[in-house]
Write an enzyme that holds these catalytic residues in place. Structure first.
Site, short mmCIF file in Angstrom:
data_model
loop_
_atom_site.label_atom_id
_atom_site.label_comp_id
_atom_site.label_asym_id
_atom_site.label_seq_id
_atom_site.Cartn_x
_atom_site.Cartn_y
_atom_site.Cartn_z
N GLU A 106 0.83 -1.20 0.00
CA GLU A 106 0.00 0.00 0.00
C GLU A 106 0.87 1.25 0.00
O GLU A 106 1.85 1.37 0.73
CB GLU A 106 -0.92 0.00 1.22
N GLY A 107 0.48 2.21 -0.83
CA GLY A 107 1.20 3.47 -0.94
C GLY A 107 2.20 3.49 -2.07
O GLY A 107 2.37 4.51 -2.74
#
Length: 652
Positions: A570-571
């Site tokens: 994530e990210g």
């Protein structure tokens, strides 16, 4: 003009250094430019000065407009303050402005206050500003009182304006040196055991509070390889959040419960409740920015689906010519879920990922450094097994929401223009699937992604355990309320609750958010009941091949911009797509209007194209005036002065 991350720029230089030419080159690609001339006309018999002014005028493109402010030094402040976000101002130069300011005709006057007013106008301006000023601080001290007064006033002006601007450049012998912001030193230049004091960042990244402290400089990790590599600015909260289980003993204590004045307050702190009225993006600037793209001088068919990025940025920035996001911060939320939700996860893996990001290693940190983004790692309270009991207590949910809100507020106060919401935690995807099932009526197996081991193998047994945990949790809560805070307490857990608070706080402060992964999209689903405006401040670069993210995006009305199917954590996917989004905004902000629609022509243009900047009415020179044909039958060909004009006829 925001390509290099600045919006207001001061260009310093000595006499004949090339500072004016450099400033003009920066504004050359702007659709419209207002040239603000500050110098007085001077002695009519001074032919050399008149020649200089004429040379300046000859360099300006015909599409530029000129405004003179020499008659009144306060006029420059008025022009800058009144300029809108769609305008580009080139002020040349502040030396002429100080000359007028010290003119006896304008005395007595409070010169210090006038300089402060100019700096304040530059700091608060929404227009793109390029200000040119002579640098006289390197010369000898003048021998006359008037000369000393001029150098003192100009030095004070340059210092005040430099502090107010995003960037400062010094031109010497035609060569440009950037004084602000300075390029960070390569990380490998720092000895492994050494730390460096906190450096003063640029205005766009300078916190107005002491809530965060920059992490010390670190040695380059072994997995970064050789070369000039810089680490992201790693931020940590001022105080660690209250431990998960201890928070339930004394609700409303510690850093998580610190009050904020963004919403009504009660004794326990910030009130976050369903139906909050938070700001919405601008309804008009988004469509205007997209319509404007059709007029730009683009060789091909346009930006395609990236038009959505331009419309989103325009609506969230409140201007039809949005700027690329410069100050970006990544919020990495680390929090594990106990029980079957974390089946197949390696114990301690999420904590290792968080430590890796703090040390500047791994995909997220590398991409953050590449995008010049700050990185903040936040620990969320551990969540209890949702199939057995609530993941969080009600007090812990309130604390997590408030803490996430404060993180967004602190980012906004630090000048952050874009937040990237990321998470790493064992069981986070299963918790997000449970939230989707509770809020969107989804079947858990359809929104729960496959479990992949560290060796890249698919673990179907662990996936079935996760599905069973989500199924049992939904069965346990089948008679529970489905309000936002209830869903977070029963199913969501600490990371999703904290992410929900971040989305709400960012919405309250008008900071757009890039979503990436199940935790962010699950938080966006929950935030609908607390503040329906939050989803309008979110952008989804890619679904990452995750079925839960796809469903949440469909429910929220968020169309993924690309389909790269990256699975970097994530990210990291959002950061990988960020340069592409910035490129679209750069083109939208800097490309001129096509010459056929009134834009500036190329060099050597003969003026025979529509929209040439020769001052005509937009027609080609050889185009004849319109002549009404003679009537075919009997009847008057003119209309008297007292006779009304009927529809379909015109008065000659």
């Amino acid at each position: 003009m925001s390509v290099d991350g600045w919006h207001t720029l001061l260009v310093l230089g000595g006499i004949r250094s090339g500072k004016s030419e450099f400033a003009e080159s920066l504004a050359a690609d702007a659709p419209t430019v207002r040239y603000v001339a500050t110098a007085p006309a001077g002695d009519p018999e001074d032919t050399e000065w008149a020649t200089r002014l004429a040379a300046h005028r000859a360099r300006r493109p015909g599409s530029w407009t000129t405004e003179e402010t020499a008659a009144n030094p306060g006029r420059l402040v008025e022009v800058i303050a009144a300029a809108g976000p769609n305008e580009t101002l080139l002020v040349d130069d502040l030396g002429g402005w100080v000359t007028v300011l010290l003119d006896p005709a304008h005395q007595p006057a409070d010169d210090t206050a006038t300089i402060a007013e100019l700096a304040a106008a530059v700091r608060s301006s929404t227009a793109r500003l390029v200000l040119v000023s002579p640098e006289v601080g390197l010369s000898l001290v003048p021998t006359t009182p008037l000369g000393r007064a001029f150098t003192d006033a100009l030095g004070a002006t340059n210092r005040a304006v430099a502090d107010a601007c995003d960037a400062v450049a010094l031109v010497v012998a035609g060569q440009t040196a950037w004084l602000k912001p300075t390029t960070p030193a390569p990380a490998h230049a720092v000895p492994p055991a050494a730390t460096s004091p906190e450096a003063a960042p640029s205005r766009a990244a300078t916190p107005r509070t002491t809530a965060h402290q920059a992490a010390p400089a670190q040695a380059v990790p072994a997995d970064l390889g050789a070369g000039d590599v810089t680490l992201p600015e790693v931020l940590t909260p001022a105080a660690a959040p209250v431990p998960a289980r201890a928070a339930s003993d004394e609700p409303g204590t510690g850093d998580w419960a610190a009050p904020t004045m963004a919403l009504p307050m009660i004794a326990t702190g910030l009130v976050i409740q369903p139906g909050m009225e938070l700001p919405m993006p601008d309804d008009y600037t988004g469509p205007q920015a997209v319509d404007r793209l059709a007029t730009l001088d683009i060789p091909g068919a346009g930006l395609g689906v990236l038009e959505q990025v331009v419309g989103f940025a325009a609506a969230t920035q409140g201007t039809s010519t949005p700027r690329p996001w410069d100050a970006v911060r990544v919020l990495l939320i680390q929090g594990d879920h106990e029980g079957g939700a974390s089946a197949g996860a390696t114990p301690g893996e999420s904590a290792r990922r968080a430590r890796q990001a703090r040390a500047g290693r791994g995909a997220l940190a590398r991409l953050a450094a590449e995008n010049r983004a700050g990185l903040q790692i936040v620990e969320a309270p551990a969540s209890a097994p949702m199939e057995e009991r609530p993941a969080l207590s009600a007090d812990e949910v309130e604390a997590a929401l408030r803490y996430g809100w404060r993180l967004a507020e602190q980012a906004a106060d630090a000048g952050v223009q874009l937040l990237v919401l990321a998470a790493c935690g064992a069981g986070a995807e299963a918790a997000a699937a449970a939230v989707l099932a509770a809020t969107a009526g989804a079947e858990p197996p359809t929104v729960l992604g496959r479990v992949v081991t560290e060796q890249g193998e698919i673990d179907d047994a662990a996936w079935m355990v996760r599905c069973a945990a989500v199924r049992d949790a939904l069965h346990r809560t089948r008679r529970s309320a489905r309000e936002a805070k209830d869903v977070l307490a029963e199913l969501g857990g600490g990371d999703i609750a904290l992410a929900t608070g971040v989305l709400l706080g960012a919405t309250a402060r008008k900071v757009p958010v890039l979503l990436d992964g199940p935790v962010g999209t699950a938080a966006a689903m929950v935030s609908r009941d607390l503040a329906g405006q939050a989803r309008h401040w979110c952008l989804l670069p890619d679904h990452g091949g995750r079925p839960g993210v796809r469903l949440a995006a469909d429910v929220l009305g968020l169309t993924p911009l690309v389909d790269l199917r990256l699975d970097l954590g994530e990210g990291a996917t959002a950061l990988a797509a960020l340069p592409l989004l910035r490129s679209a905004l750069t083109l939208a902000a800097t490309l001129p209007v096509h010459p056929s629609l009134g834009g500036p022509g190329d060099e050597g243009d003969t003026g025979d194209r529509v929209g040439g900047d020769d001052g005509d009415d937009g027609r080609a020179e050889d185009e004849p005036d319109f002549a009404e044909p003679e009537p075919a039958g009997p009847g008057p060909t003119t209309v008297g002065a007292d006779e009304p004009v009927l529809p379909g006829r015109r008065a000659d």
